[in-house]
Design a protein around this motif. Structure first.
Motif, PDB file in Angstrom:
ATOM      1  N   ASN A   1       1.410  -3.622  61.963  1.00  0.00           N
ATOM      2  CA  ASN A   1       0.652  -4.815  62.344  1.00  0.00           C
ATOM      3  C   ASN A   1       1.203  -6.077  61.691  1.00  0.00           C
ATOM      4  O   ASN A   1       1.000  -7.187  62.203  1.00  0.00           O
TER       5      ASN A   1
ATOM      6  N   TYR B   1      -6.528  -2.711  51.670  1.00  0.00           N
ATOM      7  CA  TYR B   1      -6.328  -4.071  51.142  1.00  0.00           C
ATOM      8  C   TYR B   1      -6.231  -4.074  49.617  1.00  0.00           C
ATOM      9  O   TYR B   1      -5.236  -4.579  49.058  1.00  0.00           O
TER      10      TYR B   1
ATOM     11  N   LYS C   1      -5.935  -7.137  55.177  1.00  0.00           N
ATOM     12  CA  LYS C   1      -7.268  -7.743  55.213  1.00  0.00           C
ATOM     13  C   LYS C   1      -7.974  -7.440  56.519  1.00  0.00           C
ATOM     14  O   LYS C   1      -9.184  -7.206  56.553  1.00  0.00           O
ATOM     15  N   GLN C   2      -7.215  -7.466  57.621  1.00  0.00           N
ATOM     16  CA  GLN C   2      -7.785  -7.292  58.948  1.00  0.00           C
ATOM     17  C   GLN C   2      -8.032  -5.824  59.307  1.00  0.00           C
ATOM     18  O   GLN C   2      -8.717  -5.530  60.287  1.00  0.00           O
ATOM     19  N   ASP C   3      -7.472  -4.899  58.523  1.00  0.00           N
ATOM     20  CA  ASP C   3      -7.595  -3.476  58.859  1.00  0.00           C
ATOM     21  C   ASP C   3      -9.000  -2.964  58.551  1.00  0.00           C
ATOM     22  O   ASP C   3      -9.660  -3.430  57.605  1.00  0.00           O
ATOM     23  N   GLN C   4      -9.456  -1.986  59.347  1.00  0.00           N
ATOM     24  CA  GLN C   4     -10.807  -1.465  59.186  1.00  0.00           C
ATOM     25  C   GLN C   4     -10.971  -0.559  57.978  1.00  0.00           C
ATOM     26  O   GLN C   4     -12.084  -0.302  57.522  1.00  0.00           O
ATOM     27  N   ASN C   5      -9.851  -0.027  57.443  1.00  0.00           N
ATOM     28  CA  ASN C   5      -9.940   0.841  56.271  1.00  0.00           C
ATOM     29  C   ASN C   5     -10.243  -0.008  55.028  1.00  0.00           C
ATOM     30  O   ASN C   5      -9.502  -0.937  54.707  1.00  0.00           O
ATOM     31  N   PRO C   6     -11.309   0.294  54.282  1.00  0.00           N
ATOM     32  CA  PRO C   6     -11.699  -0.544  53.139  1.00  0.00           C
ATOM     33  C   PRO C   6     -10.809  -0.404  51.918  1.00  0.00           C
ATOM     34  O   PRO C   6     -10.872  -1.226  50.995  1.00  0.00           O
TER      35      PRO C   6
END
Length: 379
Positions: free
Chosen positions: A310, A219, A211-216
């Protein structure tokens, strides 16, 4: 007719001194300096010289195995002369057959072509080279297995190679290249090992990190993987038109075991509803990629490793396929019967699903408790 030996006999072999040699009927026995013995064969078959080291005494090799090899070579040569495909003037060599096989498979829309090509070009063709396919015998197959295992390759990997070889043999019969399978292929026994899967606590950490990752894409990729058990490319190649929110299914036209309809949970269906409603006009794929030849994302490994790190998990143990292992394992541990799990996972056979029934799982203990309760009730 059995060969009669007067020189290469057991008494003579036992008496042979270091660096001595005995030869008879194309079989050579050499006494090595370390007292071990080595058998080799050197014969002419159909105008071709066949020279092969059979093995050492310390490996359990005997004269009988050398005799069996000679008989196999001569038998294969006879088959090669008798079983030429109609209209062919020469026997098809393995490297030629491999190239033709890949071309025909591509024309027929065969599955898993990338891996078939890799296994043939990197492993099988370098080993069998230009040997006539109809002359490949069981002894050659065993040599291949031994060579690969000596290179520290896992039995499962060797079996995948053998599966490609077996498929080539079968398709060759179908296409009229030869009349019979050149050799019987025995698979190696694989160590099932222990499947890596995530606990509910680890799942929560992984999902939160995604959820926190920048890749859309990461998630939804992880949520779908955990919620269905679908394979990596099955997920990445989802078309929006193949998602049926009413029936809660995803159609997979190019699944590994053939086209299938993948069921999903109510929660996942609602999750995907949001993505579909916000899709761009004319969007075809759930995971679109403008620069990709396919039109959709095909590689997500680097992002996945970052999310795993992470989440404080080991990226060497938790890989993309772990999502599939996790979904199927939790289905089994929840008490879902194996035929139903097979229907959800898309496996070909029940035996492939059984490996997910971990012996030390809580579901096993619960099952034994149920047995205990029923036995008590009977007393």
């Amino acid at each position: 007719m059995a060969l009669k030996f007067t020189k290469l006999t057991r008494p003579n072999i036992r008496k042979l001194l270091s660096e001595g040699r005995l030869q008879e009927h194309g079989i050579t026995f050499d006494r090595l300096t370390n007292s071990d013995g080595k058998y080799s064969v050197n014969i002419m078959v159909d105008g071709q010289r066949v020279h092969r080291v059979i093995g050492k005494e310390s490996e359990g090799v005997t004269r009988k195995q050398a005799e069996e090899f000679i008989e196999q070579v001569r038998s294969d040569a006879r088959k090669g002369r008798l079983n030429l495909p109609k209209g062919r003037k020469t026997i098809l060599q393995f490297d030629q057959a491999a190239e033709m096989y890949l071309k025909r498979m591509e024309e027929e829309g065969g599955k898993d072509l990338k891996m078939k090509k890799m296994r043939l070009n990197q492993n099988l063709v370098p080993f069998f080279k230009s040997k006539p396919v109809v002359q490949i015998g069981s002894f050659d197959i065993e040599r291949y297995k031994k060579k690969r295992l000596t290179s520290k390759v896992a039995p499962g990997t060797v079996n995948r190679d053998l599966a490609v070889l077996s498929h080539l043999f079968n398709k060759g019969i179908e296409w009229g290249w030869w009349e019979h399978r050149p050799a019987k292929i025995k698979r190696l026994q694989e160590n099932p090992g222990r499947i890596t899967y995530l606990t509910t606590e680890q799942i929560a950490r992984l999902v939160e990190a995604a959820k926190q990752d920048q890749n859309p894409h990461i998630y939804p990729f992880i949520v779908i993987g955990l919620g269905t058990g679908m394979r990596r490319m099955e997920i990445l190649s989802i078309r929006l038109e193949h998602i049926d929110l009413e029936r809660k299914t995803i159609y997979i036209p190019n699944a590994k075991a053939g086209a299938r309809t993948q069921p999903m949970t109510n929660e996942l269906a609602e999750f995907l509803r949001g993505y579909i409603e916000t899709a761009e006009p004319g969007q075809e794929w759930l995971f679109p990629a403008v620069g990709s030849k396919t039109g959709h994302t095909v590689a997500i490994e680097r992002v996945f490793r970052r999310v795993v790190k992470n989440a404080k998990l080991d990226p060497e143990k938790v890989v993309r396929h772990t999502l599939r292992h996790t979904a199927i394992t939790h289905l089994v541990q929840a008490g879902v019967d194996l035929p139903t799990v097979k229907r959800i996972s898309g496996h070909k056979t029940l035996s492939m699903v059984e490996k997910y029934a971990h012996q030390n799982g809580a579901h096993i203990e619960a099952a034994m408790d149920k047995l205990q309760d029923r036995l008590k009730a009977a007393n």
